[in-house]
Design an enzyme around this catalytic site. Sequence first.
Site, PDB file in Angstrom:
ATOM      1  N   HIS B 262      -1.077   1.108  -5.148  1.00  0.00           N
ATOM      2  CA  HIS B 262      -0.953   1.478  -3.737  1.00  0.00           C
ATOM      3  C   HIS B 262      -0.081   2.730  -3.581  1.00  0.00           C
ATOM      4  O   HIS B 262      -0.494   3.712  -2.955  1.00  0.00           O
ATOM      5  CB  HIS B 262      -0.335   0.307  -2.961  1.00  0.00           C
ATOM      6  CG  HIS B 262      -0.137   0.578  -1.501  1.00  0.00           C
ATOM      7  ND1 HIS B 262      -1.056   0.251  -0.539  1.00  0.00           N
ATOM      8  CD2 HIS B 262       0.882   1.191  -0.841  1.00  0.00           C
ATOM      9  CE1 HIS B 262      -0.626   0.621   0.647  1.00  0.00           C
ATOM     10  NE2 HIS B 262       0.564   1.195   0.503  1.00  0.00           N
ATOM     11  N   GLU B 263       1.089   2.709  -4.177  1.00  0.00           N
ATOM     12  CA  GLU B 263       2.005   3.859  -4.031  1.00  0.00           C
ATOM     13  C   GLU B 263       1.428   5.099  -4.704  1.00  0.00           C
ATOM     14  O   GLU B 263       1.671   6.221  -4.266  1.00  0.00           O
ATOM     15  CB  GLU B 263       3.387   3.525  -4.598  1.00  0.00           C
ATOM     16  CG  GLU B 263       4.099   2.330  -3.959  1.00  0.00           C
ATOM     17  CD  GLU B 263       4.263   2.430  -2.448  1.00  0.00           C
ATOM     18  OE1 GLU B 263       4.235   3.556  -1.913  1.00  0.00           O
ATOM     19  OE2 GLU B 263       4.383   1.363  -1.796  1.00  0.00           O
ATOM     20  N   HIS B 266      -0.530   7.018  -2.239  1.00  0.00           N
ATOM     21  CA  HIS B 266       0.326   7.902  -1.430  1.00  0.00           C
ATOM     22  C   HIS B 266       0.720   9.136  -2.233  1.00  0.00           C
ATOM     23  O   HIS B 266       0.716  10.261  -1.730  1.00  0.00           O
ATOM     24  CB  HIS B 266       1.602   7.159  -1.015  1.00  0.00           C
ATOM     25  CG  HIS B 266       1.406   6.140   0.074  1.00  0.00           C
ATOM     26  ND1 HIS B 266       0.851   6.436   1.289  1.00  0.00           N
ATOM     27  CD2 HIS B 266       1.718   4.813   0.127  1.00  0.00           C
ATOM     28  CE1 HIS B 266       0.818   5.348   2.060  1.00  0.00           C
ATOM     29  NE2 HIS B 266       1.341   4.342   1.369  1.00  0.00           N
ATOM     30  N   GLU B 292      -1.928   6.161   4.853  1.00  0.00           N
ATOM     31  CA  GLU B 292      -2.258   4.794   4.461  1.00  0.00           C
ATOM     32  C   GLU B 292      -3.695   4.732   3.928  1.00  0.00           C
ATOM     33  O   GLU B 292      -4.000   3.940   3.027  1.00  0.00           O
ATOM     34  CB  GLU B 292      -2.070   3.865   5.663  1.00  0.00           C
ATOM     35  CG  GLU B 292      -1.958   2.395   5.329  1.00  0.00           C
ATOM     36  CD  GLU B 292      -0.708   2.039   4.511  1.00  0.00           C
ATOM     37  OE1 GLU B 292       0.203   2.876   4.369  1.00  0.00           O
ATOM     38  OE2 GLU B 292      -0.656   0.908   3.992  1.00  0.00           O
TER      39      GLU B 292
END
Lengths: 496, 496
Positions: B262-263, B266, B292
């Site tokens: 997930h990170e 980003h 997001e």
Amino acid sequence: MSFQKLDDLGRKLESLEHALSILGADEATHMAVGGGEKRAEAMANLAGMYHAQATAPQIADWIEAARPETEDQTLALAEFRRQYINATCLPTEFVERRTAATMRSEQLWRELRPRGDWDSFLPALEGVVALVREEAQLRADALGLAPYDALMDQYDPGNRTADLDPVFADLKNFLTGFVPQALDAQEARLARRPRKPLNGPYPIDRQRELGLAAMRAVGFDFTHGSLAVSHHPFCGGVPTDVRMTTRYRTDEFLSALMGVLHETGHALYEQGLPKAWSHWPLGKARGMGIHESQSLFVEMQLARSPEFWEFALPLVHLHLGEDAIPGWQTADILSEVNFVQRGYIRVDADEVTYPLHVILRYELEQDLVAGKLEASQIPEAWDAKMTDYLGISTINDPKDGPMQDVHWPGGAFGYFPSYTLGAMIAAQQWAALEQAQPNLRADIARGDFTGVNQWRAEHIWSQGSRWSTPELITKATGQPLNADIFKAHLKARYLA
Amino acid sequence: MSFQKLDDLGRKLESLEHALSILGADEATHMAVGGGEKRAEAMANLAGMYHAQATAPQIADWIEAARPETEDQTLALAEFRRQYINATCLPTEFVERRTAATMRSEQLWRELRPRGDWDSFLPALEGVVALVREEAQLRADALGLAPYDALMDQYDPGNRTADLDPVFADLKNFLTGFVPQALDAQEARLARRPRKPLNGPYPIDRQRELGLAAMRAVGFDFTHGSLAVSHHPFCGGVPTDVRMTTRYRTDEFLSALMGVLHETGHALYEQGLPKAWSHWPLGKARGMGIHESQSLFVEMQLARSPEFWEFALPLVHLHLGEDAIPGWQTADILSEVNFVQRGYIRVDADEVTYPLHVILRYELEQDLVAGKLEASQIPEAWDAKMTDYLGISTINDPKDGPMQDVHWPGGAFGYFPSYTLGAMIAAQQWAALEQAQPNLRADIARGDFTGVNQWRAEHIWSQGSRWSTPELITKATGQPLNADIFKAHLKARYLA
């Protein structure tokens, strides 16, 4: 009112300093390799904001109008004024010219030093020397000091050649005779008790644990600091969050451990500074010589003493294993950490020969600033003194001769004496401490550094920048800088 | 000339942002526990300097007088103007009042949430709601928008309730029916193929290596970023040095790995932003919904697909050992990472139920801002919607009901929709990508993310803040936000 304005300004400056210190430590420890360009840009811009705010013209009026109400405030204001004069005495045009020249010269030095190309480097150094002479005169005029004194005053306020010259001359004369004696004594000792082999490799994680244990033992506060790894060990960060680093090799463990103890000495000073004044110059470390005296106190006075190793040898066994140094006793460790050897390189020098490296530079840079020596004459002058003081020649090896240090390429003249000043102050503090605390050595042998640290907290750390360097020496140790104490320390350690 | 002034200002602001970002990341990863107070003071002062410089009145004149010469400059100036208006539209007096109130409210929330003490918290929240209504009106007046739209515009420029309301209503109606279907399908699947046990513990250093390998595979550039540990995982730092964190537990490894992915989503966005404009708003990430969408693209679209696990399952074996998940196949991993479950807590929710948590908040906060709902009525309204949408009641459990999120206590209204917006955009990007690259799934199964990243670099990352959020969605995917795509994605994944 004016005092409050200075107080408010101090908080803003402290915040910028905080950012610069943490960004600097982060750069050396955790920054991604590709992050350097933007980091440099950010730090240059923050430094510019700092400079603009710290040198604003209205500050002169605030200082003039401030009415201190306590002794602390009076001292704080005086130190603020001193730093403001130091920060504003150079015209902006000059600062820009000097910054550009020293940056270029330092870059060139990094490029040319590995191949010892003195001739290609000389023009840049000549330019730096010319600028340093100009700077020394500008500072001298602003401060009412002699030019070289004005340079030293940046690093250790109150340092004067009139005081240092005789002390360093005395020490030099002593050491030129003492080095051969110490080497002879060492040879005799090693004949009786040969050096023992190490039994590596020493895993880095265990060395780290040993270093942390040593830091904790001598008083490092881990709620206000940490230990990381960097290529060049340093002690940075801020007093509430001191960032120490070391580097490890796996074939031996003593260089990392002694390095950690050295940096811990710096760290204890930072952690012990007066918190209420952290945003004023008054609350900051006094200067380079005093700072070095704190690191050398731990590294040289404490951690190269027999009593320290009575306590620390079991720590080595605990963290590195019983077989790490098989059969070693305190005397064997002491042989290692107190090994004396003539060498070319200042940063590799031992406690005995180190001051001769410094005094050589101190003498040369005074002549350079005074115009009695030109940059082109450095190699010969350097070689003559190296031969005279240490009996070794660097005439064919500029890389390990006058090109070995970053200080001159970077324009930092007047800094070198602080190193040996620090070593002498450390010895003088030890002597004062031993007089004040008769149980000192027994305490250390038990690993109890409470008394040592209480004394230093009271006499040095908590004093911040209340006094000039010579005043602080006298107040803390009961007498001015005294070479006899350092000489006695060397005799006791190396001729015994 | 004026354009150049804005450019110079941008560099100073970028440097302060750089410092704040790195100091923020450092605080969560490497700061000593006792360093927090001075760190907070430093960051507050730097943020103050940033605000003062970013909102200086003369900037309005520079913007007015600037004459852009290229399309890029025109877009850059427009975005600069938009941000300047957003930054200056609140009177200083109001900002100070709001900051003080939300800081107090957030502190109180941290204290009261663990024991779910809604009654004690309510007065503070009522104060925040009153201020948010005032802020929404001030922003609405400055921007010529409806109050709630003006709040959303801070997080995703161009977000309007007129566009989102029908999309979210559609999605809500779909999901209330879909959740039971997905749960039934899951039950049937698990009856055929029961969940397999994990075989921990999973040592942290191995999990770290697995995470690094996954980051590298999906395109993280380790010359411009790194992975550390923090209590709350985040992606911070600066585009040239992205600071990602995760946290590990040793009884299972999937939460850390999926968090890392997930990170990384980003991080890829930050690393792919247009470098030449890094000191202009134009060069920064578009907003929270788009950001997001990039993390959820990696976490949900890529890393919860069967093809990804064809590639990644051997990676798990390689780094955690052959016995780490004995007998597991792709289908077993997919059962774990795509497990659906109704629950109270938004941040723990799966891909299917998450949007219902968001839509509930989106509906309530619109009513709160409009004055149709009072803070005191939140628990009942919350419970009614939770019961209606997810069939579970929180009426006796404010801790896990309306007290679960920091957003409202901190005054962040208009932020929640970005989460679900991001999930929908991620699905829409995947659909567009699959149309553009017929080999997409085969590439992923081979661990080749080049095509995926090229497409995203071109259509999203390199676009910075050139377009509003809805414009960017349309330009990148060929159509406006379309709930049908997200619905189709959920059907394909959870009913198959």
